[in-house]
Write a protein that holds these residues in place. Structure first.
Motif, short mmCIF file in Angstrom:
data_model
loop_
_atom_site.label_atom_id
_atom_site.label_comp_id
_atom_site.label_asym_id
_atom_site.label_seq_id
_atom_site.Cartn_x
_atom_site.Cartn_y
_atom_site.Cartn_z
N ILE A 126 0.84 -1.20 0.00
CA ILE A 126 0.00 0.00 0.00
C ILE A 126 0.88 1.25 0.00
O ILE A 126 0.65 2.19 -0.76
CB ILE A 126 -0.96 -0.01 1.21
CG1 ILE A 126 -2.04 -1.08 1.01
CG2 ILE A 126 -1.61 1.37 1.40
CD1 ILE A 126 -2.92 -1.29 2.22
N ARG A 127 1.89 1.25 0.84
CA ARG A 127 2.77 2.42 0.92
C ARG A 127 3.62 2.56 -0.35
O ARG A 127 3.84 3.66 -0.81
CB ARG A 127 3.65 2.33 2.16
CG ARG A 127 2.85 2.46 3.46
CD ARG A 127 3.72 2.79 4.64
NE ARG A 127 2.90 3.08 5.82
CZ ARG A 127 2.64 2.20 6.79
NH1 ARG A 127 3.18 0.98 6.75
NH2 ARG A 127 1.88 2.53 7.81
N GLU A 128 4.05 1.44 -0.91
CA GLU A 128 4.84 1.51 -2.14
C GLU A 128 4.02 2.02 -3.32
O GLU A 128 4.57 2.60 -4.27
CB GLU A 128 5.41 0.12 -2.47
CG GLU A 128 6.51 -0.33 -1.53
CD GLU A 128 6.96 -1.75 -1.80
OE1 GLU A 128 6.44 -2.38 -2.77
OE2 GLU A 128 7.82 -2.27 -1.05
N ASN A 129 2.71 1.80 -3.26
CA ASN A 129 1.81 2.23 -4.34
C ASN A 129 0.92 3.39 -3.90
O ASN A 129 -0.17 3.57 -4.42
CB ASN A 129 0.95 1.05 -4.80
CG ASN A 129 1.75 -0.02 -5.50
OD1 ASN A 129 1.94 0.02 -6.70
ND2 ASN A 129 2.25 -0.98 -4.73
N ALA A 130 1.42 4.18 -2.95
CA ALA A 130 0.61 5.26 -2.37
C ALA A 130 0.20 6.29 -3.41
O ALA A 130 -0.94 6.80 -3.38
CB ALA A 130 1.39 5.94 -1.24
N GLU A 131 1.08 6.61 -4.34
CA GLU A 131 0.75 7.64 -5.33
C GLU A 131 -0.43 7.21 -6.20
O GLU A 131 -1.35 7.98 -6.46
CB GLU A 131 1.96 7.96 -6.19
CG GLU A 131 1.72 9.11 -7.16
CD GLU A 131 2.98 9.54 -7.90
OE1 GLU A 131 2.84 10.29 -8.88
OE2 GLU A 131 4.08 9.12 -7.50
N GLU A 132 -0.41 5.95 -6.65
CA GLU A 132 -1.50 5.47 -7.50
C GLU A 132 -2.80 5.34 -6.72
O GLU A 132 -3.88 5.69 -7.22
CB GLU A 132 -1.12 4.14 -8.15
CG GLU A 132 -2.10 3.72 -9.23
CD GLU A 132 -1.52 2.70 -10.18
OE1 GLU A 132 -2.24 2.31 -11.12
OE2 GLU A 132 -0.36 2.29 -10.00
N LEU A 133 -2.71 4.82 -5.49
CA LEU A 133 -3.92 4.72 -4.67
C LEU A 133 -4.51 6.10 -4.38
O LEU A 133 -5.72 6.29 -4.38
CB LEU A 133 -3.61 3.99 -3.36
CG LEU A 133 -3.66 2.46 -3.41
CD1 LEU A 133 -3.02 1.87 -2.17
CD2 LEU A 133 -5.10 1.98 -3.57
N THR A 134 -3.65 7.07 -4.12
CA THR A 134 -4.12 8.44 -3.88
C THR A 134 -4.86 8.97 -5.10
O THR A 134 -5.95 9.56 -5.00
CB THR A 134 -2.93 9.36 -3.55
OG1 THR A 134 -2.36 8.94 -2.31
CG2 THR A 134 -3.36 10.81 -3.43
N ALA A 135 -4.27 8.76 -6.28
CA ALA A 135 -4.90 9.24 -7.51
C ALA A 135 -6.24 8.56 -7.75
O ALA A 135 -7.22 9.20 -8.14
CB ALA A 135 -3.96 9.01 -8.69
N LEU A 136 -6.31 7.25 -7.51
CA LEU A 136 -7.55 6.51 -7.72
C LEU A 136 -8.66 6.97 -6.77
O LEU A 136 -9.80 7.18 -7.17
CB LEU A 136 -7.31 5.02 -7.52
CG LEU A 136 -6.59 4.28 -8.65
CD1 LEU A 136 -6.30 2.85 -8.22
CD2 LEU A 136 -7.42 4.29 -9.92
N ASP A 159 -6.41 8.54 3.91
CA ASP A 159 -6.96 7.29 3.39
C ASP A 159 -5.90 6.22 3.18
O ASP A 159 -6.06 5.08 3.64
CB ASP A 159 -7.69 7.58 2.07
CG ASP A 159 -8.85 8.54 2.25
OD1 ASP A 159 -10.00 8.10 2.22
OD2 ASP A 159 -8.58 9.75 2.43
N VAL A 160 -4.84 6.57 2.48
CA VAL A 160 -3.82 5.56 2.15
C VAL A 160 -3.05 5.13 3.39
O VAL A 160 -2.87 3.93 3.65
CB VAL A 160 -2.87 6.10 1.07
CG1 VAL A 160 -1.75 5.10 0.80
CG2 VAL A 160 -3.64 6.38 -0.22
N GLU A 161 -2.62 6.08 4.19
CA GLU A 161 -1.83 5.74 5.37
C GLU A 161 -2.67 4.97 6.40
O GLU A 161 -2.18 4.03 7.04
CB GLU A 161 -1.25 6.99 6.01
CG GLU A 161 -0.20 6.72 7.07
CD GLU A 161 1.00 5.93 6.57
OE1 GLU A 161 1.56 5.15 7.36
OE2 GLU A 161 1.38 6.09 5.39
N THR A 162 -3.94 5.35 6.54
CA THR A 162 -4.81 4.63 7.48
C THR A 162 -5.00 3.19 7.05
O THR A 162 -4.98 2.27 7.88
CB THR A 162 -6.18 5.32 7.59
OG1 THR A 162 -5.99 6.64 8.13
CG2 THR A 162 -7.12 4.54 8.50
N ALA A 163 -5.18 2.96 5.75
CA ALA A 163 -5.32 1.58 5.27
C ALA A 163 -4.07 0.76 5.58
O ALA A 163 -4.16 -0.38 6.04
CB ALA A 163 -5.61 1.58 3.77
#
Length: 490
Positions: free
Chosen positions: A83-93, A109-113
């Motif tokens: 999740i942290r390695e793909n934080a930029e893409e998850l944030t954009a989505l 959202d991303v850090e909490t997940a």
């Protein structure tokens, strides 16, 4: 941050990507522009059945349940890392799907997940039983094991967080999962399915079916192969879910609507209080079941607070969620925007004083509504009593502590509440009297995977987060072994 290119989404069943059995697809709309971002497969009852069967096979024949808690924890840790390695893409989505400002998506959202998977990775190896002292001439102990196949049904407002809050503890306990994300916001759920696979989660342990609630969601609720339902959504649909699942005598966790009161006492630190008040009602564009849309203010501060809000709220940056300076983005969809407009029209009809906002904003064709503050409504107005789920704050005065508590508890909801005071004794005293699953003092939305939250009254039952959530995905078994030397002859 630019708008990402999104490939059409498919269903994730048994570790494989596939189209729906009917071939039907549904559009995903970018709420900041009102335009189509992509399409996803629309699951029907046949697809849901395939997903449940895959989850059942993984539970009964796969390696996941047989793993030790420590082994499952290693996989959950890997999910958090991905999740942290793909934080930029998850944030954009998440920003594209929901209209969330990117300034919030990454740290919230991303850090909490990621935090949730880390937390339950640690708790996975704590699922042990206990020896019980009894007067029996026997050795008695308990064991805790997984329930089986869990249906996780999640809403549109926090897709990544609210799916992780169910899937992480369910997996930690050894269950398998069928996840049905909200119709409007399926993108992060599909992306996470790919991360689960990369993390080494066995095929069938998590399955994702996208589609309409009345079709795919209903099929999940009624499927005989489901052992527990974990649902977050509206109170109306939650009642229906509880009825269907309860008739089948299966456990269900319901985290439903809210209409939280925020109490500002005369001794409050006003500067900090105002900051918390604004955060509580504009966070996530007011689409937050634990938001603070009802402000109760000690009468000596009432007009002062109204004046500060009237000046400060219009200055909150509203706009493109991809702009890092944006604080308030669009509503998640047109129907949510229209609902807010109807409530503000009713506020005017009921004699409310609109201090600021009160209108739709014309920004790039998106679903924007100006943060709105309404004063002088009676407590029985539907605008005060019902969940608006948008950036609207009602403000009422109170004269005594008892009146403040009475007003706070006067709605049918009981999910969250807040207190602004510098009197520690008052903070404890009032928090104890508020009918809510979580109470914040001198701030708002202080959440952590270790701290449980959930509702009372029409806000549902059961708890998310903490060891309480983990326990709800397990079943207890007692073992009693006779210590007697005598045998019984028949």
């Amino acid at each position: 941050m630019s708008t990402p290119e999104i490939e059409p989404g498919r269903l994730f069943i048994g570790g494989r990507w596939r189209e729906s059995s009917s071939g039907s697809r549904t559009e995903v709309i970018d709420p900041s522009t009102g335009r189509v971002a992509t399409t996803v497969a629309e699951a029907g009852a046949t697809d849901v059945d395939a997903a449940v069967r895959a989850a059942r096979e993984a539970f009964e024949q796969g390696p996941w349940v047989a793993m030790s808690g420590r082994e499952r924890g290693r996989v959950l840790h890997r999910i958090a890392q991905l999740i942290r390695e793909n934080a930029e893409e998850l944030t954009a989505l998440e920003s594209l799907d929901v209209g969330k400002p990117v300034s919030l998506c990454r740290p919230v959202d991303v850090e909490t997940a990621a935090d949730q998977y880390e937390y339950y990775a640690a708790l996975a190896q704590t699922l042990d039983g206990a020896v019980r002292d009894t007067p029996l001439n026997a050795f008695a102990y308990t064991r805790r094991g997984p329930l089986g196949v869990v249906a996780a049904i999640t809403p549109f407002n926090f897709p990544l967080i609210l799916s992780s809050s169910k899937i992480a503890p369910a997996l930690a306990a050894g269950n398998t999962v069928v996840h049905k994300p909200a119709d409007e916001t399926p993108l992060s759920a599909l992306f996470m399915a790919g991360l689960f696979q990369r993390a080494g989660l066995p095929d069938g342990v998590v399955n994702v079916v996208t589609g309409a609630g009345p079709v795919a969601g209903e099929a999940l609720l009624r499927h005989p192969g489901i052992d527990k339902v974990a649902f977050t959504g509206s109170t109306a649909i939650g009642r229906h879910a509880a009825s269907v699942v309860g008739e089948a005598l299966k456990p269900v966790t319901l985290e439903l609507g809210g209409n939280a009161a925020h109490l500002v006492f005369e001794d409050a630190d006003l500067e900090k209080a105002i900051g918390a008040v604004i955060k509580a009602f504009v966070f996530n564009t007011g689409q937050f079941c634990m938001g603070g849309p009802r402000l109760l203010v000690a009468r000596p501060l009432y007009e002062t607070v109204l004046g500060i809000l009237a000046e400060a709220v219009p200055g909150v940056p509203v706009g493109d969620p991809r702009d890092p300076d944006t604080v308030v983005g669009p509503m998640a969809g047109d129907r949510h925007l229209k609902k807010v407009e109807e409530f503000v029209a009713l506020a005017r009809q009921d004699g409310g004083r609109i201090l600021c906002g009160g209108k739709r904003l014309d920004l790039n064709g998106g679903h924007y509504y100006a943060p709105t503050v309404v004063a002088d409504l009676s407590n029985d107005s539907p605008v005060v009593q019902e969940e608006i789920f948008g950036p609207v704050l009602t403000v009422q005065p109170f004269d005594t502590e008892d009146e403040a508590v009475e007003l706070a508890n006067s709605t049918r909801y009981g999910l969250a509440s807040g207190i602004q005071t510098t009197d520690l004794a008052r903070a404890h005293r009032v928090a104890d009297r508020l009918q809510a699953g979580i109470v914040w003092v001198n701030d708002w939305a202080m959440l952590d995977p270790a701290v449980p939250f959930g509702g009372v009254k029409d806000s549902g039952f059961g708890r998310e987060y903490g060891p309480e959530a983990l326990a709800s995905y397990t079943k207890a078994k007692s073992v009693v072994i006779s210590m007697s030397r005598r045998s019984v002859r028949v």
